[in-house]
Design a protein around this motif. Structure first.
Motif, PDB file in Angstrom:
ATOM      1  N   ILE A  44      14.114  43.340  28.363  1.00 30.11           N
ATOM      2  CA  ILE A  44      13.665  42.624  27.824  1.00 30.11           C
ATOM      3  C   ILE A  44      11.914  42.457  27.645  1.00 30.11           C
ATOM      4  O   ILE A  44      11.263  42.152  27.301  1.00 30.11           O
ATOM      5  N   PHE A  45      11.792  42.325  29.428  1.00 32.15           N
ATOM      6  CA  PHE A  45      10.700  42.760  29.546  1.00 32.15           C
ATOM      7  C   PHE A  45       9.740  44.047  28.734  1.00 32.15           C
ATOM      8  O   PHE A  45       8.491  43.460  29.307  1.00 32.15           O
ATOM      9  N   THR A  46      10.370  44.772  28.770  1.00 30.19           N
ATOM     10  CA  THR A  46       9.924  46.214  27.760  1.00 30.19           C
ATOM     11  C   THR A  46       9.723  45.152  26.818  1.00 30.19           C
ATOM     12  O   THR A  46       8.272  46.273  26.341  1.00 30.19           O
ATOM     13  N   LEU A  88       2.708  35.750  28.725  1.00 27.40           N
ATOM     14  CA  LEU A  88       3.445  35.268  29.665  1.00 27.40           C
ATOM     15  C   LEU A  88       4.905  34.862  30.112  1.00 27.40           C
ATOM     16  O   LEU A  88       5.599  34.524  30.209  1.00 27.40           O
ATOM     17  N   SER A  89       5.544  36.838  29.321  1.00 22.90           N
ATOM     18  CA  SER A  89       6.682  37.073  29.257  1.00 22.90           C
ATOM     19  C   SER A  89       7.095  37.948  30.892  1.00 22.90           C
ATOM     20  O   SER A  89       7.853  36.893  31.222  1.00 22.90           O
ATOM     21  N   GLN A  90       7.051  39.178  30.911  1.00 22.93           N
ATOM     22  CA  GLN A  90       7.239  40.053  31.981  1.00 22.93           C
ATOM     23  C   GLN A  90       6.164  39.007  33.265  1.00 22.93           C
ATOM     24  O   GLN A  90       5.377  38.871  33.016  1.00 22.93           O
ATOM     25  N   GLY A  91       7.509  39.309  34.470  1.00 21.64           N
ATOM     26  CA  GLY A  91       6.041  38.360  35.406  1.00 21.64           C
ATOM     27  C   GLY A  91       5.842  39.349  36.388  1.00 21.64           C
ATOM     28  O   GLY A  91       6.418  40.184  37.130  1.00 21.64           O
ATOM     29  N   PHE A  92       4.745  39.341  36.220  1.00 22.80           N
ATOM     30  CA  PHE A  92       3.264  39.873  36.689  1.00 22.80           C
ATOM     31  C   PHE A  92       2.156  39.581  36.908  1.00 22.80           C
ATOM     32  O   PHE A  92       1.692  38.990  36.195  1.00 22.80           O
ATOM     33  N   ALA A 115      21.092  35.084  35.012  1.00 22.92           N
ATOM     34  CA  ALA A 115      20.423  36.169  36.912  1.00 22.92           C
ATOM     35  C   ALA A 115      19.772  36.775  36.165  1.00 22.92           C
ATOM     36  O   ALA A 115      19.617  37.493  35.059  1.00 22.92           O
ATOM     37  N   TYR A 116      19.177  37.409  37.317  1.00 21.03           N
ATOM     38  CA  TYR A 116      17.902  38.649  37.242  1.00 21.03           C
ATOM     39  C   TYR A 116      18.430  39.849  36.806  1.00 21.03           C
ATOM     40  O   TYR A 116      20.127  39.781  37.050  1.00 21.03           O
ATOM     41  N   ASP A 117      18.255  40.463  35.207  1.00 20.47           N
ATOM     42  CA  ASP A 117      18.598  41.450  34.564  1.00 20.47           C
ATOM     43  C   ASP A 117      19.292  42.926  35.236  1.00 20.47           C
ATOM     44  O   ASP A 117      20.990  43.670  34.471  1.00 20.47           O
ATOM     45  N   HIS A 139      14.653  31.115  42.959  1.00 21.56           N
ATOM     46  CA  HIS A 139      15.399  31.969  41.466  1.00 21.56           C
ATOM     47  C   HIS A 139      14.434  32.476  40.341  1.00 21.56           C
ATOM     48  O   HIS A 139      13.637  31.507  39.761  1.00 21.56           O
ATOM     49  N   ASN A 140      14.831  33.260  40.199  1.00 18.84           N
ATOM     50  CA  ASN A 140      14.396  33.768  38.954  1.00 18.84           C
ATOM     51  C   ASN A 140      14.914  33.886  37.916  1.00 18.84           C
ATOM     52  O   ASN A 140      17.024  35.158  38.104  1.00 18.84           O
ATOM     53  N   PRO A 141      15.122  33.287  36.447  1.00 20.55           N
ATOM     54  CA  PRO A 141      14.221  32.794  35.401  1.00 20.55           C
ATOM     55  C   PRO A 141      13.882  31.420  36.134  1.00 20.55           C
ATOM     56  O   PRO A 141      12.965  30.421  35.630  1.00 20.55           O
ATOM     57  N   VAL A 171      12.270  38.066  46.479  1.00 27.95           N
ATOM     58  CA  VAL A 171      11.257  38.722  46.467  1.00 27.95           C
ATOM     59  C   VAL A 171      10.162  37.086  46.165  1.00 27.95           C
ATOM     60  O   VAL A 171       8.790  37.471  46.374  1.00 27.95           O
ATOM     61  N   TYR A 172      10.745  36.251  45.653  1.00 26.75           N
ATOM     62  CA  TYR A 172       9.674  34.930  45.571  1.00 26.75           C
ATOM     63  C   TYR A 172       9.700  34.154  47.224  1.00 26.75           C
ATOM     64  O   TYR A 172       9.353  32.930  46.873  1.00 26.75           O
ATOM     65  N   GLU A 173       9.881  34.700  47.958  1.00 31.39           N
ATOM     66  CA  GLU A 173      10.047  34.048  49.592  1.00 31.39           C
ATOM     67  C   GLU A 173       9.286  32.990  49.655  1.00 31.39           C
ATOM     68  O   GLU A 173       8.951  32.372  50.394  1.00 31.39           O
ATOM     69  N   GLY A 208       5.881  43.054  45.801  1.00 31.16           N
ATOM     70  CA  GLY A 208       4.618  43.218  44.604  1.00 31.16           C
ATOM     71  C   GLY A 208       3.932  41.566  44.364  1.00 31.16           C
ATOM     72  O   GLY A 208       3.154  41.172  44.033  1.00 31.16           O
ATOM     73  N   LYS A 209       5.479  40.712  44.179  1.00 36.38           N
ATOM     74  CA  LYS A 209       4.800  39.622  44.668  1.00 36.38           C
ATOM     75  C   LYS A 209       3.901  38.257  45.129  1.00 36.38           C
ATOM     76  O   LYS A 209       3.212  37.711  45.531  1.00 36.38           O
ATOM     77  N   THR A 210       4.331  39.528  46.625  1.00 38.88           N
ATOM     78  CA  THR A 210       3.338  38.614  47.671  1.00 38.88           C
ATOM     79  C   THR A 210       1.671  38.854  47.594  1.00 38.88           C
ATOM     80  O   THR A 210       0.982  38.064  47.921  1.00 38.88           O
ATOM     81  N   PHE A 241       6.877  32.203  40.501  1.00 36.75           N
ATOM     82  CA  PHE A 241       5.966  31.808  39.500  1.00 36.75           C
ATOM     83  C   PHE A 241       6.422  31.407  38.113  1.00 36.75           C
ATOM     84  O   PHE A 241       5.247  32.348  37.265  1.00 36.75           O
ATOM     85  N   PHE A 242       7.312  31.150  37.726  1.00 33.26           N
ATOM     86  CA  PHE A 242       7.981  30.744  36.166  1.00 33.26           C
ATOM     87  C   PHE A 242       8.841  29.427  35.884  1.00 33.26           C
ATOM     88  O   PHE A 242       8.887  29.099  37.122  1.00 33.26           O
ATOM     89  N   GLN A 243       8.063  28.861  34.874  1.00 30.69           N
ATOM     90  CA  GLN A 243       8.335  27.680  34.633  1.00 30.69           C
ATOM     91  C   GLN A 243       8.880  27.638  33.582  1.00 30.69           C
ATOM     92  O   GLN A 243       8.850  28.653  32.104  1.00 30.69           O
ATOM     93  N   LEU A 254      12.524  28.190  27.420  1.00 31.33           N
ATOM     94  CA  LEU A 254      12.165  29.901  27.414  1.00 31.33           C
ATOM     95  C   LEU A 254      12.089  29.762  28.943  1.00 31.33           C
ATOM     96  O   LEU A 254      11.013  28.826  29.403  1.00 31.33           O
ATOM     97  N   ARG A 255      10.910  30.908  29.093  1.00 33.32           N
ATOM     98  CA  ARG A 255      10.687  31.355  30.476  1.00 33.32           C
ATOM     99  C   ARG A 255       9.137  31.452  30.301  1.00 33.32           C
ATOM    100  O   ARG A 255       8.863  32.530  29.960  1.00 33.32           O
ATOM    101  N   PHE A 256       8.194  31.146  30.805  1.00 32.15           N
ATOM    102  CA  PHE A 256       6.929  31.647  30.927  1.00 32.15           C
ATOM    103  C   PHE A 256       6.808  31.556  32.339  1.00 32.15           C
ATOM    104  O   PHE A 256       6.615  31.379  33.398  1.00 32.15           O
TER     105      PHE A 256
HETATM  106  N1  GLN Z   1      10.423  40.603  37.736  1.00 31.62           N
HETATM  107  C1  GLN Z   1       9.729  40.497  36.831  1.00 31.62           C
HETATM  108  C2  GLN Z   1      10.323  39.885  35.339  1.00 31.62           C
HETATM  109  O1  GLN Z   1      11.989  38.706  35.919  1.00 31.62           O
HETATM  110  C3  GLN Z   1       9.470  41.332  35.862  1.00 31.62           C
HETATM  111  C4  GLN Z   1       9.704  43.201  36.597  1.00 31.62           C
HETATM  112  C5  GLN Z   1      10.860  44.187  35.222  1.00 31.62           C
HETATM  113  O2  GLN Z   1       9.933  43.894  34.547  1.00 31.62           O
HETATM  114  N2  GLN Z   1      11.835  44.608  35.748  1.00 31.62           N
HETATM  115  O3  GLN Z   1       9.515  39.478  34.382  1.00 31.62           O
END
Ligand code: GLN
Ligand code: PMP
Length: 381
Positions: free
Chosen positions: A13-15, A29-33, A118-120, A167-169, A198-200, A229-231, A313-315, A358-360
């Motif tokens: 979904i991120f791609t 505001l989709s993919q988390g970066f 859960a994370y994908d 937790h993501n998301p 990863v969001y420690e 990556g996130k830190t 960093f998700f709402q 929805l996740r932003f």
């Molecule tokens: N971790 C990021 C997210 O949840 C994306 C990572 C990825 O694109 N695989 O959006």
């Protein structure tokens, strides 16, 4: 024809959403970066190490300087000792750490408990290793853990429990009570834990991140997976790490050495040096809390309902009171029609359960967040 090992899985979904955002010139505001650059000093350090000739394979388990710094960070923050030589492994992103830990643990027919949403990457990693994902839903609306449900899901075949805090998301942050409950229901059982943290360093409102390794019983059976990556705003560098007691690390490294063998040399040296000053990651809570508050303040002027996220960093926002539209359809429509891309939360459920959420991602410049909020405030149903 090649028989697919993951026949029901498409492109993540991120791609998909990032491409849609690009195609429609929408605010992503989709993919988390992070939407901002990393630190000039960190970039200078990489350049320096490249110019000094640190350009060949790093040691398989990571450069000693970086492993030591990671061990010191955990000792200083959580008062838990790990031997950098035998119990810390540097890998190419948390995705590799998660995959290697699952592969080191899960045998054909083993059951793995995954808390949903859960994370994908978790379920595919389990399935590719012949394991059977057992899905347990988190409580709605606060996404806390229903410990009775987890306990009921444990069988003779349970080998592993996947944990993700913050937790993501959903942003739920585990409490001491959660750690104690996990220890209680798995005591005297040969059940391991892969803890995705990863969001420690992104936890809000005075909360404290409690890693599984801070619990003496859980520590013995935990693969603790992190990422720079996130830190340090470097998701594109793909540098992660795994802390685990020696017997677990031995097995983890057997997998890591055949997945990637080792991780980028100049970047490891640069990160080791950069980690020297703890304020570089300790200020992150405050940095992201300001963005969360800005975003949540603006969200109050929209039709969505939400509770400010506790970490990551998700709402998450809900539109259940507004419409029956599927979350996926709404996310696509919003990208095309109002120019703001988000992630539909149903993609984090194995059966695409749609709670109308929805996740932003709010890891963006304040001007971008303001612009996105202006668009979201105009959204009608
Ligand atoms: N971790 C990021 C997210 O949840 C994306 C990572 C990825 O694109 N695989 O959006
Ligand atoms: N776990 C979670 C919960 C994530 O959000 C992400 C994405 N950053 C990862 C793992 C993967 O991390 P990395 O980019 O270091 O592979």
């Amino acid at each position: 024809m090649i028989g697919s090992k993951l026949p029901d899985i498409g492109t993540t979904i991120f791609t998909v959403m990032s491409k849609l955002a690009l195609d429609y010139n929408a605010i992503n505001l989709s993919q988390g970066f992070p939407g901002f650059d990393t630190y000039p000093y960190l970039k200078d350090l990489v350049e320096e190490f490249i110019n000094q000739g640190y350009n060949q394979y790093a040691p398989m388990s990571g450069v000693p300087e970086l492993k030591s710094r990671i061990a010191s960070k955990v000792l200083n923050l959580h008062d838990v000792e790990f031997d950098p030589e035998d119990e810390v492994t540097v890998v190419s992103g948390a995705t590799e750490a998660l995959y290697a830990a699952v592969t080191a643990t899960v045998r054909r027919g083993d059951e793995v408990i995954i808390l949903e949403p859960a994370y994908d990457s978790y379920a595919p990693a389990v399935r590719l290793n012949g394991g059977i994902p057992v899905f347990v839903p988190l409580n709605i609306p606060d996404f806390s853990v229903d410990w009775q449900k987890v306990k009921d899901a444990i069988t003779e075949k349970t080998r592993l429990i996947m944990v993700n805090t913050p937790h993501n998301p959903c942003g739920y942050v585990w409490t001491q009570e959660d750690l104690d409950q996990l220890a209680e229901i798995t005591r005297d059982k040969e059940i391991y834990f892969v803890s995705d943290e990863v969001y420690e360093h992104i936890v809000f409102d005075g909360r404290k991140h409690l890693p599984l390794l801070s619990h003496p019983e859980l520590r013995e059976k935990t693969f603790s997976c992190g990422s720079f990556g996130k830190t340090f705003h470097i998701t594109g560098w793909k540098i992660g790490y795994c802390l685990a007691p020696k017997p677990l690390s031995v097995e983890f490294r057997k997998i890591h050495q055949f997945l990637t063998f080792s991780t980028s040399t100049p970047m490891q040296y640069a990160l080791a040096e950069f980690l020297e000053d703890p304020s570089r990651y300790l200020f992150l809570d405050q940095f992201y809390q300001e963005k969360r508050d800005l975003f949540c303040n603006g969200l109050k002027q929209t039709a969505f309902r939400f509770t400010p996220t506790r970490g990551s960093f998700f709402q998450i926002v809900s539109y259940a009171h507004l419409s029956e539209e599927r979350d996926y359809d709404l996310a696509v429509r919003m990208t095309k029609e109002i120019g703001v891309a988000s992630i539909p939360v149903s993609v984090f459920y194995h059966d695409n359960k749609d709670h109308k959420l929805l996740r932003f991602c709010f890891a963006k410049g304040n001007d971008i967040l303001e612009e996105a909020l202006g668009k979201l405030q105009k959204l009608t149903f």
